[in-house]
Design an enzyme around this catalytic site. Structure first.
Site, short mmCIF file in Angstrom:
data_model
loop_
_atom_site.label_atom_id
_atom_site.label_comp_id
_atom_site.label_asym_id
_atom_site.label_seq_id
_atom_site.Cartn_x
_atom_site.Cartn_y
_atom_site.Cartn_z
N LEU A 33 49.91 19.46 22.16
CA LEU A 33 49.18 18.15 23.18
C LEU A 33 48.51 18.95 24.07
O LEU A 33 48.46 18.48 25.17
CB LEU A 33 50.12 17.35 23.62
CG LEU A 33 50.79 16.21 22.34
CD1 LEU A 33 51.68 15.49 23.08
CD2 LEU A 33 49.86 15.73 21.57
N LYS A 35 45.40 19.72 24.14
CA LYS A 35 44.09 18.99 24.15
C LYS A 35 44.28 17.61 23.55
O LYS A 35 43.59 16.70 23.93
CB LYS A 35 43.05 19.76 23.41
CG LYS A 35 42.82 21.19 23.67
CD LYS A 35 41.74 21.16 24.73
CE LYS A 35 41.49 22.45 25.39
NZ LYS A 35 41.48 23.57 24.61
N PHE A 73 44.28 23.09 12.18
CA PHE A 73 43.12 22.85 13.24
C PHE A 73 43.42 23.26 14.90
O PHE A 73 42.57 23.63 15.53
CB PHE A 73 43.00 21.23 13.61
CG PHE A 73 42.52 20.50 12.22
CD1 PHE A 73 41.31 20.10 12.21
CD2 PHE A 73 43.58 20.04 11.53
CE1 PHE A 73 40.82 19.77 11.03
CE2 PHE A 73 42.99 19.26 10.40
CZ PHE A 73 41.73 19.09 10.15
N ALA A 74 44.66 23.44 15.01
CA ALA A 74 45.13 23.99 16.38
C ALA A 74 44.30 25.09 17.04
O ALA A 74 44.46 26.43 16.44
CB ALA A 74 46.42 24.29 16.59
N TYR A 141 34.01 32.47 20.52
CA TYR A 141 34.78 31.49 19.77
C TYR A 141 34.30 31.62 18.37
O TYR A 141 35.39 32.01 17.81
CB TYR A 141 34.13 30.02 20.18
CG TYR A 141 34.25 29.01 19.07
CD1 TYR A 141 35.64 28.60 18.80
CD2 TYR A 141 33.28 28.25 18.55
CE1 TYR A 141 36.16 27.61 17.91
CE2 TYR A 141 33.72 27.19 17.68
CZ TYR A 141 34.93 26.93 17.55
OH TYR A 141 35.29 26.04 16.42
N PHE A 169 29.72 22.52 10.85
CA PHE A 169 28.64 22.54 11.87
C PHE A 169 28.98 21.46 12.90
O PHE A 169 30.12 21.72 13.42
CB PHE A 169 27.19 22.22 10.91
CG PHE A 169 27.05 23.60 10.33
CD1 PHE A 169 27.68 24.06 9.36
CD2 PHE A 169 25.97 24.47 10.42
CE1 PHE A 169 27.41 25.39 8.59
CE2 PHE A 169 25.32 25.55 9.97
CZ PHE A 169 26.20 26.17 8.92
N LEU A 190 27.88 17.48 23.00
CA LEU A 190 26.44 16.75 23.15
C LEU A 190 26.69 15.32 23.17
O LEU A 190 26.32 14.29 23.99
CB LEU A 190 25.39 17.15 22.25
CG LEU A 190 23.90 16.57 22.74
CD1 LEU A 190 23.55 17.01 24.10
CD2 LEU A 190 22.85 17.26 21.60
N ASP A 285 24.61 30.15 23.02
CA ASP A 285 23.96 29.21 22.01
C ASP A 285 22.85 29.60 21.16
O ASP A 285 22.11 30.16 21.69
CB ASP A 285 23.48 28.00 22.90
CG ASP A 285 24.29 26.83 23.10
OD1 ASP A 285 25.39 26.75 22.45
OD2 ASP A 285 24.02 25.98 23.99
N1 UDP Z 1 23.96 20.58 24.83
C1 UDP Z 1 23.01 19.98 25.76
N2 UDP Z 1 23.76 19.52 26.84
C2 UDP Z 1 24.96 19.19 26.84
C3 UDP Z 1 25.83 19.72 26.05
C4 UDP Z 1 25.25 20.34 24.98
O1 UDP Z 1 21.86 20.34 25.76
O2 UDP Z 1 25.64 18.57 27.88
C5 UDP Z 1 23.49 21.33 23.63
C6 UDP Z 1 24.13 22.69 23.27
O3 UDP Z 1 23.49 23.45 24.02
C7 UDP Z 1 23.77 22.87 21.76
C8 UDP Z 1 24.07 21.45 21.23
O4 UDP Z 1 23.68 20.65 22.40
O5 UDP Z 1 22.41 23.26 21.57
C9 UDP Z 1 25.19 21.13 20.78
O6 UDP Z 1 26.14 21.39 21.45
P1 UDP Z 1 27.81 20.99 21.53
O7 UDP Z 1 28.42 21.63 22.62
O8 UDP Z 1 27.69 19.65 21.26
O9 UDP Z 1 28.19 21.86 20.18
P2 UDP Z 1 28.11 23.29 19.85
O10 UDP Z 1 26.91 23.61 19.07
O11 UDP Z 1 28.32 24.19 20.88
O12 UDP Z 1 29.48 23.48 18.55
#
Ligand code: UDP
Length: 323
Positions: A33, A35, A73-74, A141, A169, A190, A285
């Protein structure tokens, strides 16, 4: 099947538990827990609050429940945080998974479905990405998940472990009947951040980087509905229980959307013209991540059902408005 789900109170974990329960499998959720939310675990499912590094408790739970297979998953899973706190990621992902695998070995549980990630690929030169393309993570990560995949392969060779590694993905969306959804604290993803902005809980959504080499300059991702991901875990479990070989599979919808496209679609679905801010790039990223999921479709018969972008955003919007 008799299944232990580590991290089963989390976002993808709880959706998978719902799928397993729907098919009447015997499920035990094991989650510290840190998260997850206990309320995300369906009523009637056995829940144990525990850390996978607590090998004594874990061994007891595996034995008492005659567990055959683990779905693991943890983990910590935030790209940005992993760059700032690598030690946390190596401990919570790599060291903790090693403890889990040792305990499984001690208890003669030799099947595991593992949550991996598209982040293992880094900056691929071609799309869609297939499983045999080079792995070269650009963030901590992704590196932790790739190290664990290596450990799984070594344990398979030396100890007969059977595993399926699922490289997700971008998981998004919420349970179609609204039973569970995405609720991270703090939220960094996002789609939920956009929807919180549409609900007026945040002032604006930031776009992290507008100078990537993509048509509109923002990052392109492959969004996959969490229920489709959950279904893939059930297929992977069945594959292992029926004596299937170790496999690595991508899970995506094979369609890429830019950050701007996701924002525009969310404006259309919510009917809210929320504020958008252009910000700096976020460390780690990659510009584009789009999957080929041909392998899991061909081998396990997986088929995404809910992963059109409008289905993803609509289901997440319905859940966010209620919760
Ligand atoms: N992203 C963004 N603004 C936010 C959060 C994410 O522009 O507030 C972008 C982030 O840079 C990536 C995409 O959205 O290109 C997806 O990011 P998310 O964190 O959702 O997932 P990730 O790809 O890191 O697993």
């Amino acid at each position: 099947m008799r299944v232990l789900v580590t991290g089963g109170a989390g976002y993808i974990g709880s959706h998978t538990v719902h799928e397993l329960v729907r098919e009447d499998h015997h499920v035990v959720v094991y989650d510290n827990l840190s998260k997850g939310h206990k309320s995300a675990v369906p009523a009637g499912v056995k829940f144990v609050k525990g850390d996978i590094r607590d090998q004594e408790l874990l061994a007891q739970v595996l034995k008492e429940n005659e567990i055959e297979t683990v779905v693991h998953f943890a983990a910590d899973s935030l790209v940005g945080e992993s760059m700032q706190q690598p030690a946390k990621y190596y401990h919570n992902n790599v060291v903790a998974t090693l403890a889990l695998l040792d305990t499984m070995r001690e208890c003669a549980v030799n099947k595991i479905v593992f949550s991996s990630t598209a982040a293992v690929y880094g900056e691929p030169e071609q799309w869609p990405i297939t499983e045999d393309m080079p792995t070269c993570p650009t963030n901590v990560y992704g590196r932790t998940k790739l190290i664990i995949e290596g450990i799984l392969a070594d344990f398979a060779m030396a100890y007969g472990l059977k595993y399926v590694s699922l490289r997700y993905f971008n998981a998004a969306g919420a349970h179609i009947e609204g039973l569970t959804g995405e609720d991270h604290n703090p939220e960094t993803h996002l789609v939920p951040l956009i929807l919180k902005t549409a609900l007026g809980q945040r002032e604006a959504i930031s776009i992290y980087g507008t100078d990537y080499s993509t048509p509109d300059g923002t990052c392109i991702r492959d969004y996959i509905h969490v229920t489709d991901l959950a279904a893939a875990h059930v297929l992977a479990l069945k594959h292992l229980v029926h004596g299937g070989e170790c496999r690595v599979y991508n899970l995506g919808s094979q369609a890429g959307f830019s950050v701007r496209e996701v924002i525009d679609k969310a404006k259309e679905i919510t009917g809210v013209d929320f504020a958008v801010r252009e910000d700096e790039r976020r460390a780690g990223d990659p510009a584009v991540l789009v999957a080929s999921s041909a392998r899991i479709k061909a081998e396990l018969g997986w088929k995404p059902v809910w992963s059109q972008l409008n289905q993803i955003i609509s289901s997440a919007w319905a859940w966010h408005r209620k919760n």
